[in-house]
Design a protein around this motif. Structure first.
Motif, PDB file in Angstrom:
ATOM      1  N   VAL A 190      44.548 -95.531  13.582  1.00  0.00           N
ATOM      2  CA  VAL A 190      44.765 -96.659  12.628  1.00  0.00           C
ATOM      3  C   VAL A 190      43.721 -96.507  11.433  1.00  0.00           C
ATOM      4  O   VAL A 190      43.962 -96.567  10.214  1.00  0.00           O
ATOM      5  CB  VAL A 190      44.883 -97.981  13.298  1.00  0.00           C
ATOM      6  N   PRO A 191      42.413 -96.315  11.721  1.00  0.00           N
ATOM      7  CA  PRO A 191      41.342 -96.395  10.556  1.00  0.00           C
ATOM      8  C   PRO A 191      41.816 -95.018   9.606  1.00  0.00           C
ATOM      9  O   PRO A 191      41.484 -95.404   8.585  1.00  0.00           O
ATOM     10  CB  PRO A 191      40.188 -96.027  11.364  1.00  0.00           C
ATOM     11  N   HIS A 192      42.167 -93.959  10.146  1.00  0.00           N
ATOM     12  CA  HIS A 192      42.547 -93.009   9.480  1.00  0.00           C
ATOM     13  C   HIS A 192      43.682 -93.501   8.454  1.00  0.00           C
ATOM     14  O   HIS A 192      43.666 -93.039   7.112  1.00  0.00           O
ATOM     15  CB  HIS A 192      42.973 -91.602  10.137  1.00  0.00           C
ATOM     16  N   LEU A 193      44.735 -94.164   9.060  1.00  0.00           N
ATOM     17  CA  LEU A 193      45.705 -94.759   7.872  1.00  0.00           C
ATOM     18  C   LEU A 193      45.258 -95.673   7.093  1.00  0.00           C
ATOM     19  O   LEU A 193      45.558 -95.395   5.607  1.00  0.00           O
ATOM     20  CB  LEU A 193      46.968 -95.295   8.879  1.00  0.00           C
ATOM     21  N   LEU A 194      44.063 -96.534   7.383  1.00  0.00           N
ATOM     22  CA  LEU A 194      43.731 -97.526   6.418  1.00  0.00           C
ATOM     23  C   LEU A 194      42.982 -96.653   5.362  1.00  0.00           C
ATOM     24  O   LEU A 194      43.095 -97.123   4.122  1.00  0.00           O
ATOM     25  CB  LEU A 194      43.002 -98.355   7.061  1.00  0.00           C
ATOM     26  N   ALA A 195      42.148 -95.938   5.725  1.00  0.00           N
ATOM     27  CA  ALA A 195      41.325 -94.984   4.788  1.00  0.00           C
ATOM     28  C   ALA A 195      42.147 -94.021   3.912  1.00  0.00           C
ATOM     29  O   ALA A 195      42.052 -94.089   2.866  1.00  0.00           O
ATOM     30  CB  ALA A 195      40.397 -94.112   5.698  1.00  0.00           C
ATOM     31  N   GLY A 196      43.156 -93.521   4.207  1.00  0.00           N
ATOM     32  CA  GLY A 196      44.265 -92.915   3.481  1.00  0.00           C
ATOM     33  C   GLY A 196      44.842 -93.976   2.463  1.00  0.00           C
ATOM     34  O   GLY A 196      45.100 -93.632   1.283  1.00  0.00           O
ATOM     35  N   ALA A 197      45.328 -95.084   3.014  1.00  0.00           N
ATOM     36  CA  ALA A 197      46.113 -95.924   2.226  1.00  0.00           C
ATOM     37  C   ALA A 197      45.202 -96.703   0.990  1.00  0.00           C
ATOM     38  O   ALA A 197      45.463 -96.687  -0.184  1.00  0.00           O
ATOM     39  CB  ALA A 197      46.429 -97.287   2.832  1.00  0.00           C
ATOM     40  N   LEU A 198      43.902 -96.860   1.398  1.00  0.00           N
ATOM     41  CA  LEU A 198      42.851 -97.284   0.271  1.00  0.00           C
ATOM     42  C   LEU A 198      42.574 -96.228  -0.744  1.00  0.00           C
ATOM     43  O   LEU A 198      42.850 -96.358  -1.767  1.00  0.00           O
ATOM     44  CB  LEU A 198      41.605 -97.768   0.864  1.00  0.00           C
ATOM     45  N   GLY A 217      28.963 -98.224  -1.065  1.00  0.00           N
ATOM     46  CA  GLY A 217      29.124 -98.104   0.302  1.00  0.00           C
ATOM     47  C   GLY A 217      30.548 -98.643   0.794  1.00  0.00           C
ATOM     48  O   GLY A 217      30.792 -97.804   1.820  1.00  0.00           O
ATOM     49  N   SER A 218      30.763 -99.640   0.468  1.00  0.00           N
ATOM     50  CA  SER A 218      31.970-100.298   1.122  1.00  0.00           C
ATOM     51  C   SER A 218      33.126 -99.359   0.782  1.00  0.00           C
ATOM     52  O   SER A 218      34.075 -99.008   1.980  1.00  0.00           O
ATOM     53  CB  SER A 218      32.267-101.745   0.824  1.00  0.00           C
ATOM     54  N   PHE A 219      33.521 -98.703  -0.178  1.00  0.00           N
ATOM     55  CA  PHE A 219      34.469 -97.726  -0.333  1.00  0.00           C
ATOM     56  C   PHE A 219      34.322 -96.484   0.081  1.00  0.00           C
ATOM     57  O   PHE A 219      35.123 -95.717   0.710  1.00  0.00           O
ATOM     58  CB  PHE A 219      34.530 -97.686  -1.985  1.00  0.00           C
ATOM     59  N   ARG A 220      33.044 -96.099   0.254  1.00  0.00           N
ATOM     60  CA  ARG A 220      32.785 -94.622   0.695  1.00  0.00           C
ATOM     61  C   ARG A 220      32.909 -94.827   2.270  1.00  0.00           C
ATOM     62  O   ARG A 220      33.460 -93.966   2.736  1.00  0.00           O
ATOM     63  CB  ARG A 220      31.397 -94.267   0.357  1.00  0.00           C
ATOM     64  N   ASP A 221      32.456 -95.763   2.722  1.00  0.00           N
ATOM     65  CA  ASP A 221      32.463 -96.052   4.246  1.00  0.00           C
ATOM     66  C   ASP A 221      33.842 -96.168   4.424  1.00  0.00           C
ATOM     67  O   ASP A 221      34.619 -95.426   5.739  1.00  0.00           O
ATOM     68  CB  ASP A 221      31.612 -97.183   4.743  1.00  0.00           C
ATOM     69  N   GLY A 222      34.842 -96.926   3.727  1.00  0.00           N
ATOM     70  CA  GLY A 222      35.937 -97.095   4.164  1.00  0.00           C
ATOM     71  C   GLY A 222      37.144 -96.008   4.102  1.00  0.00           C
ATOM     72  O   GLY A 222      38.157 -96.153   4.664  1.00  0.00           O
ATOM     73  N   THR A 223      36.604 -95.184   3.241  1.00  0.00           N
ATOM     74  CA  THR A 223      37.492 -94.070   2.845  1.00  0.00           C
ATOM     75  C   THR A 223      36.932 -92.801   3.333  1.00  0.00           C
ATOM     76  O   THR A 223      37.450 -91.731   3.226  1.00  0.00           O
ATOM     77  CB  THR A 223      37.912 -93.739   1.355  1.00  0.00           C
TER      78      THR A 223
END
Length: 372
Positions: A190-198, A217-223
């Protein structure tokens, strides 16, 4: 069974991309007799340049090995498993590193390979790919799922647990295959889905270039995992589709709660939601573990020897593939203990055959002790 005391372990790694290549380099550095194989000729040449034998033929790479790691793309693993099983002796331990376990475990069982195939999944990686991105320390200390089975499959699990602990300092997490797939859905897929979505939403936005200019950091970590090769991500998600969709529904529900609180300007609800989220995030590094020692009878009536040294240069005595089969109950009590450790969020750091017993050192979250 696999290697008697003092014998140098002979290993092979099939598929030498990021994970397989990192396993290959670590085994080589640890002093094992290891070969690598990859369908790409240039990758085989790169392995040779790194000092690791890499025959052109798969069967030549795995012949006479004590353990083979299957590290190719998920869709190729069933066919590769059958090919490698046919090219190796019946005592050779086979394992994989795929991100889903249920389908391949069932395939192995249907083809009579449960006694020597141990489904595995090291929980580590980067957003890069290929042998050039491989690092011998990538998997050091990683949580490494192994799926044990009762009966004849336990000796292979024991031996592999010892090897991974010795060479990689792995935290071996014993877990049923279907349980792994449910847990991995939330922990990884699911984290891969969320990273891809963002990242995908930003790519389609008119603000794209400005967002990238401000990304911290928040965008880089999240994606981060959105940088993973797309084919690899698609294979992973499709291989665990039902579990991913089920767990995604829970994520959507929580996101809807946060969005609803924001829409209603409800600071209390928004704060409460993030308080729960923060507690889980903090628990990633803040959990205390209690060490547990358990032993179970090992069948010493087999012809597998006395267990012990993996042949990596020290007198380690870990593992257990040489130490015989399961005890009189078919290993059911041992299996229940192992699966209970994994289900509780624990792991193994040691497995040793000593005389007529198999001894485990396990680590269980301290809060689970009363319930365990």
């Amino acid at each position: 069974m696999v290697a008697s005391s003092g014998t140098r372990v002979r290993a092979a790694v099939v598929g030498t991309g990021l994970i397989g290549g990192s396993i290959l380099l670590r085994l080589h550095r640890a002093g094992l007799d290891v070969t690598g194989w990859d369908p790409d000729p240039a990758t085989r040449l790169a392995a040779r340049d790194a000092g690791v034998p890499a025959p052109d033929e798969l069967t030549a790479a795995v012949a006479g090995r004590y353990v083979v790691f299957l590290c190719g793309p998920l869709p190729t693993l069933p066919e590769t498993l059958l090919t490698v099983a046919a090219a190796t002796g019946g005592e050779c331990v086979l394992t994989d590193v795929g991100s889903t376990k249920g389908g391949l475990a069932a395939f192995a069982a249907a083809h009579g390979l449960t006694h020597r195939f141990v489904p595995g999944h090291p929980m580590a990686g980067t957003d890069r790919a290929g042998l050039g991105a491989a690092e011998p320390d990538l998997l050091t200390g990683a949580a490494w799922v192994l799926c044990p089975s009762a009966g004849p499959g336990l000796p292979a699990f024991r031996w592999l647990t010892g090897l991974l602990g010795e060479v990689f300092q792995a935290r071996v997490v014993p877990m049923a295959a279907d349980r792994h797939d449910a847990v991995a859905a939330l922990a990884s897929h699911v984290p891969h889905l969320l990273a891809g979505a963002l990242a995908g939403a930003v790519d389609r936005s008119a603000l794209r270039d400005a967002v990238l200019a401000l990304a911290a950091g928040s965008f880089r970590d999240g994606t981060r995992v959105a940088g993973t090769p797309p084919e690899r991500t698609a294979n992973m998600l499709l291989g665990n589709r039902e579990h991913v969709l089920r767990e995604l529904a829970g994520v959507r529900s929580f996101l809807d709660e946060l969005a609803g609180a924001l829409a209603d300007a409800d600071a209390g609800a928004l704060t409460a939601g993030y308080r729960d989220a923060r507690a889980t995030r903090t628990a990633l590094t803040g959990r205390a573990f209690t060490e547990i020692h358990r032993s179970f009878p090992a069948d010493t009536g087999s012809d597998h020897g006395d267990g012990g040294d993996h042949g990596t240069g020290g007198d380690h005595g870990d593992g257990g593939r040489d130490g015989g089969g399961p005890g009189a109950d078919g290993g059911r009590e041992e299996l229940d203990f192992l699966l209970g450790i994994g289900a509780a969020g624990g792991h193994l750091s040691r497995c040793r055959i000593s005389g007529t017993a198999v001894e485990y050192t396990a680590h269980k979250p301290a809060g689970e002790m009363e319930r365990g």
